[in-house]
Motif scaffolding. Structure first.
Motif, PDB file in Angstrom:
ATOM      1  N   ASN A 194       0.832  -1.201   0.000  1.00 16.19           N
ATOM      2  CA  ASN A 194       0.000   0.000   0.000  1.00 16.19           C
ATOM      3  C   ASN A 194       0.871   1.257   0.000  1.00 16.19           C
ATOM      4  OD1 ASN A 194      -1.761   2.067   1.897  1.00 16.19           O
ATOM      5  ND2 ASN A 194      -2.956   0.974   0.364  1.00 16.19           N
ATOM      6  N   GLY A 195       1.968   1.216   0.731  1.00 17.67           N
ATOM      7  CA  GLY A 195       2.903   2.343   0.727  1.00 17.67           C
ATOM      8  C   GLY A 195       3.466   2.600  -0.658  1.00 17.67           C
ATOM      9  N   TRP A 196       3.828   1.509  -1.366  1.00 18.86           N
ATOM     10  CA  TRP A 196       4.333   1.652  -2.732  1.00 18.86           C
ATOM     11  C   TRP A 196       3.252   2.181  -3.677  1.00 18.86           C
ATOM     12  CZ3 TRP A 196       9.079   2.291  -3.950  1.00 18.86           C
ATOM     13  CH2 TRP A 196      10.076   1.732  -3.167  1.00 18.86           C
ATOM     14  N   ILE A 197       2.015   1.711  -3.486  1.00 18.58           N
ATOM     15  CA  ILE A 197       0.905   2.235  -4.295  1.00 18.58           C
ATOM     16  C   ILE A 197       0.792   3.741  -4.087  1.00 18.58           C
ATOM     17  CG2 ILE A 197      -1.629   2.296  -4.523  1.00 18.58           C
ATOM     18  CD1 ILE A 197      -1.671  -0.693  -4.009  1.00 18.58           C
ATOM     19  N   ASN A 198       0.871   4.174  -2.827  1.00 15.81           N
ATOM     20  CA  ASN A 198       0.771   5.609  -2.524  1.00 15.81           C
ATOM     21  C   ASN A 198       1.882   6.401  -3.187  1.00 15.81           C
ATOM     22  OD1 ASN A 198      -1.384   4.913  -0.953  1.00 15.81           O
ATOM     23  ND2 ASN A 198      -0.447   5.432   0.988  1.00 15.81           N
ATOM     24  N   ILE A 199       3.107   5.869  -3.171  1.00 15.79           N
ATOM     25  CA  ILE A 199       4.228   6.587  -3.774  1.00 15.79           C
ATOM     26  C   ILE A 199       4.043   6.697  -5.285  1.00 15.79           C
ATOM     27  CG2 ILE A 199       6.702   6.441  -4.281  1.00 15.79           C
ATOM     28  CD1 ILE A 199       7.058   5.435  -1.391  1.00 15.79           C
ATOM     29  N   VAL A 200       3.664   5.612  -5.939  1.00 17.89           N
ATOM     30  CA  VAL A 200       3.455   5.641  -7.396  1.00 17.89           C
ATOM     31  C   VAL A 200       2.331   6.613  -7.750  1.00 17.89           C
ATOM     32  CG1 VAL A 200       2.684   4.275  -9.377  1.00 17.89           C
ATOM     33  CG2 VAL A 200       4.390   3.340  -7.816  1.00 17.89           C
ATOM     34  N   LEU A 201       1.210   6.518  -7.029  1.00  9.54           N
ATOM     35  CA  LEU A 201       0.089   7.425  -7.305  1.00  9.54           C
ATOM     36  C   LEU A 201       0.480   8.873  -7.035  1.00  9.54           C
ATOM     37  CD1 LEU A 201      -2.940   5.413  -5.837  1.00  9.54           C
ATOM     38  CD2 LEU A 201      -2.236   5.607  -8.228  1.00  9.54           C
ATOM     39  N   SER A 202       1.276   9.116  -5.991  1.00 15.96           N
ATOM     40  CA  SER A 202       1.682  10.489  -5.678  1.00 15.96           C
ATOM     41  C   SER A 202       2.552  11.074  -6.783  1.00 15.96           C
ATOM     42  CB  SER A 202       2.415  10.551  -4.339  1.00 15.96           C
ATOM     43  OG  SER A 202       3.696   9.967  -4.426  1.00 15.96           O
ATOM     44  N   ILE A 203       3.453  10.270  -7.312  1.00 18.94           N
ATOM     45  CA  ILE A 203       4.307  10.753  -8.409  1.00 18.94           C
ATOM     46  C   ILE A 203       3.454  11.108  -9.624  1.00 18.94           C
ATOM     47  CG2 ILE A 203       6.092  10.037 -10.069  1.00 18.94           C
ATOM     48  CD1 ILE A 203       7.338   8.417  -7.701  1.00 18.94           C
ATOM     49  N   LEU A 204       2.485  10.248  -9.943  1.00 19.03           N
ATOM     50  CA  LEU A 204       1.598  10.542 -11.074  1.00 19.03           C
ATOM     51  C   LEU A 204       0.830  11.845 -10.837  1.00 19.03           C
ATOM     52  CD1 LEU A 204       0.160   6.967 -11.767  1.00 19.03           C
ATOM     53  CD2 LEU A 204       1.809   8.229 -13.169  1.00 19.03           C
TER      54      LEU A 204
ATOM     55  N   LEU B 219      -2.852  16.563  -3.081  1.00 22.02           N
ATOM     56  CA  LEU B 219      -3.064  15.115  -2.941  1.00 22.02           C
ATOM     57  C   LEU B 219      -1.792  14.333  -3.223  1.00 22.02           C
ATOM     58  CD1 LEU B 219      -6.575  14.790  -4.562  1.00 22.02           C
ATOM     59  CD2 LEU B 219      -6.016  14.552  -2.150  1.00 22.02           C
ATOM     60  N   GLY B 220      -1.017  14.773  -4.201  1.00 25.19           N
ATOM     61  CA  GLY B 220       0.238  14.097  -4.533  1.00 25.19           C
ATOM     62  C   GLY B 220       1.211  14.110  -3.370  1.00 25.19           C
ATOM     63  N   PHE B 221       1.385  15.279  -2.755  1.00 34.00           N
ATOM     64  CA  PHE B 221       2.311  15.357  -1.631  1.00 34.00           C
ATOM     65  C   PHE B 221       1.763  14.621  -0.406  1.00 34.00           C
ATOM     66  CE2 PHE B 221       4.121  18.941  -4.076  1.00 34.00           C
ATOM     67  CZ  PHE B 221       5.411  18.442  -4.170  1.00 34.00           C
ATOM     68  N   TYR B 222       0.457  14.624  -0.232  1.00 31.70           N
ATOM     69  CA  TYR B 222      -0.143  13.869   0.868  1.00 31.70           C
ATOM     70  C   TYR B 222       0.098  12.364   0.684  1.00 31.70           C
ATOM     71  CZ  TYR B 222      -3.582  11.546   3.780  1.00 31.70           C
ATOM     72  OH  TYR B 222      -4.186  10.704   4.676  1.00 31.70           O
ATOM     73  N   LEU B 223      -0.168  11.861  -0.524  1.00 31.66           N
ATOM     74  CA  LEU B 223       0.053  10.440  -0.791  1.00 31.66           C
ATOM     75  C   LEU B 223       1.533  10.076  -0.677  1.00 31.66           C
ATOM     76  CD1 LEU B 223      -2.339   9.583  -3.754  1.00 31.66           C
ATOM     77  CD2 LEU B 223      -2.593   9.019  -1.354  1.00 31.66           C
ATOM     78  N   LEU B 224       2.411  10.966  -1.095  1.00 28.64           N
ATOM     79  CA  LEU B 224       3.840  10.719  -0.973  1.00 28.64           C
ATOM     80  C   LEU B 224       4.220  10.582   0.498  1.00 28.64           C
ATOM     81  CD1 LEU B 224       6.575  10.438  -2.382  1.00 28.64           C
ATOM     82  CD2 LEU B 224       6.801  12.925  -2.213  1.00 28.64           C
ATOM     83  N   SER B 225       3.721  11.490   1.319  1.00 28.86           N
ATOM     84  CA  SER B 225       3.979  11.435   2.759  1.00 28.86           C
ATOM     85  C   SER B 225       3.436  10.146   3.368  1.00 28.86           C
ATOM     86  CB  SER B 225       3.348  12.653   3.433  1.00 28.86           C
ATOM     87  OG  SER B 225       3.344  12.499   4.822  1.00 28.86           O
ATOM     88  N   GLU B 226       2.208   9.767   2.987  1.00 24.69           N
ATOM     89  CA  GLU B 226       1.600   8.529   3.491  1.00 24.69           C
ATOM     90  C   GLU B 226       2.410   7.305   3.066  1.00 24.69           C
ATOM     91  OE1 GLU B 226      -1.538   7.654   5.221  1.00 24.69           O
ATOM     92  OE2 GLU B 226      -0.989   9.630   5.964  1.00 24.69           O
ATOM     93  N   GLY B 227       2.822   7.284   1.820  1.00 26.61           N
ATOM     94  CA  GLY B 227       3.593   6.148   1.315  1.00 26.61           C
ATOM     95  C   GLY B 227       4.930   6.013   2.009  1.00 26.61           C
ATOM     96  N   LEU B 228       5.621   7.138   2.170  1.00 23.85           N
ATOM     97  CA  LEU B 228       6.913   7.091   2.851  1.00 23.85           C
ATOM     98  C   LEU B 228       6.773   6.685   4.305  1.00 23.85           C
ATOM     99  CD1 LEU B 228       8.546  10.315   1.320  1.00 23.85           C
ATOM    100  CD2 LEU B 228       9.041   7.913   0.745  1.00 23.85           C
ATOM    101  N   THR B 229       5.686   7.115   4.937  1.00 29.41           N
ATOM    102  CA  THR B 229       5.423   6.720   6.328  1.00 29.41           C
ATOM    103  C   THR B 229       5.151   5.224   6.428  1.00 29.41           C
ATOM    104  OG1 THR B 229       4.517   8.911   6.819  1.00 29.41           O
ATOM    105  CG2 THR B 229       3.927   7.140   8.325  1.00 29.41           C
ATOM    106  N   LYS B 230       4.343   4.681   5.510  1.00 30.85           N
ATOM    107  CA  LYS B 230       4.023   3.251   5.541  1.00 30.85           C
ATOM    108  C   LYS B 230       5.251   2.376   5.285  1.00 30.85           C
ATOM    109  CE  LYS B 230      -0.789   3.758   4.571  1.00 30.85           C
ATOM    110  NZ  LYS B 230      -1.863   3.728   3.632  1.00 30.85           N
TER     111      LYS B 230
END
Length: 186
Positions: free
Chosen positions: A36-46, A171-182
Motif C-alpha cells: 500500500n505504501g508503494w501504491i501511494n508513492i506511485v500514485l503520488s508521483i503521477l 493530494l500528490g504530496f499527501y500520498l507521498l507522505s503517506e507512502g513514505l510513512t508506511k
C-alpha cells in the motif's frame, strides 16, 4: 446512461484497488501495508507530475456548450451517454487515482468485511456525487439548469486549471507522505 457508465468505471477502479492491495498480500503472504505504501508513492508521483503539467499547459479559453437535438432512440441515447461517461471517468485521472487509493486504504483498515463493504458503497456514492447533483438539479428545475450549468462551465473553464493543479499537488504530496510513512522511510 451517464450515471451507469460512471458507476461502471468507478466500480472497476474499486476492484483494482481491492485486487492490488489484497491480492498481493494473499499471493505473497506479506503485510499489505508495505505494498500500500508503494501504491501511494506511485500514485503520488503521477499526481505531482500531472499537477505540474496542468500548471504549465493552462488552457482557459471559453467555449460555448452546444445543445444538439437529435432523432436517436432512447436506448441509443442511453448507450451513447453511458459510453461517454465511461470515457470521461476513465480519463478523469484524479478520480480514478483517488478511488484506487481510498479502496486500498479500506482494504488494509482494521475493520470487518461488512464495514469494508459499507465504506466502499459510501465511497462510490460520494464519488458519483459529481454526476448525481447535476441530475437532481435537472429534475428539480430543468429550465433553469442550462443557465446555471453554462455559468458554472464558464467559471470552470477560466479557473479550473488552477483548482485542478492545486488539488493534484496537495493530494500528490499527501500520498507521498503517506507512502513514505508506511514504508518507514520518514
Amino acid at each position: 446512461g451517464f450515471f451507469v457508465g460512471s458507476l461502471i468505471v468507478i466500480l472497476i477502479a474499486v476492484l483494482l484497488g481491492f485486487l492490488a492491495t489484497d491480492g498481493i498480500s494473499i499471493i505473497t503472504g506479506e503485510d499489505p501495508t508495505i505494498f500500500n505504501g508503494w501504491i501511494n508513492i506511485v500514485l503520488s508521483i503521477l499526481l505531482i507530475v500531472y499537477g505540474i503539467k496542468t500548471i504549465l499547459e493552462k488552457d482557459n479559453k471559453l467555449t460555448k456548450i452546444k445543445n444538439y437535438k437529435n432523432n436517436r432512440s432512447e436506448t441509443s441515447e442511453f448507450f451513447a451517454s453511458m459510453l461517454l461517461a465511461m470515457g470521461i471517468f476513465t480519463l478523469n485521472f484524479i478520480t480514478t487515482i483517488l478511488v484506487i487509493y481510498a479502496t486500498s486504504e479500506i482494504v488494509i483498515s482494521n475493520v470487518n468485511w461488512s464495514s469494508k463493504i459499507i465504506l466502499t458503497i459510501l465511497l462510490v456514492i460520494i464519488t458519483l456525487l459529481l454526476v448525481e447533483i447535476p441530475v437532481l438539479v435537472c429534475f428539480k428545475d430543468p429550465i433553469k439548469v442550462d443557465d446555471i450549468l453554462s455559468r458554472f462551465n464558464n467559471w470552470i473553464q477560466r479557473n479550473g486549471y488552477i483548482l485542478t493543479a492545486a488539488l493534484l499537488l496537495i493530494l500528490g504530496f499527501y500520498l507521498l507522505s503517506e507512502g513514505l510513512t508506511k514504508l518507514n522511510w520518514i
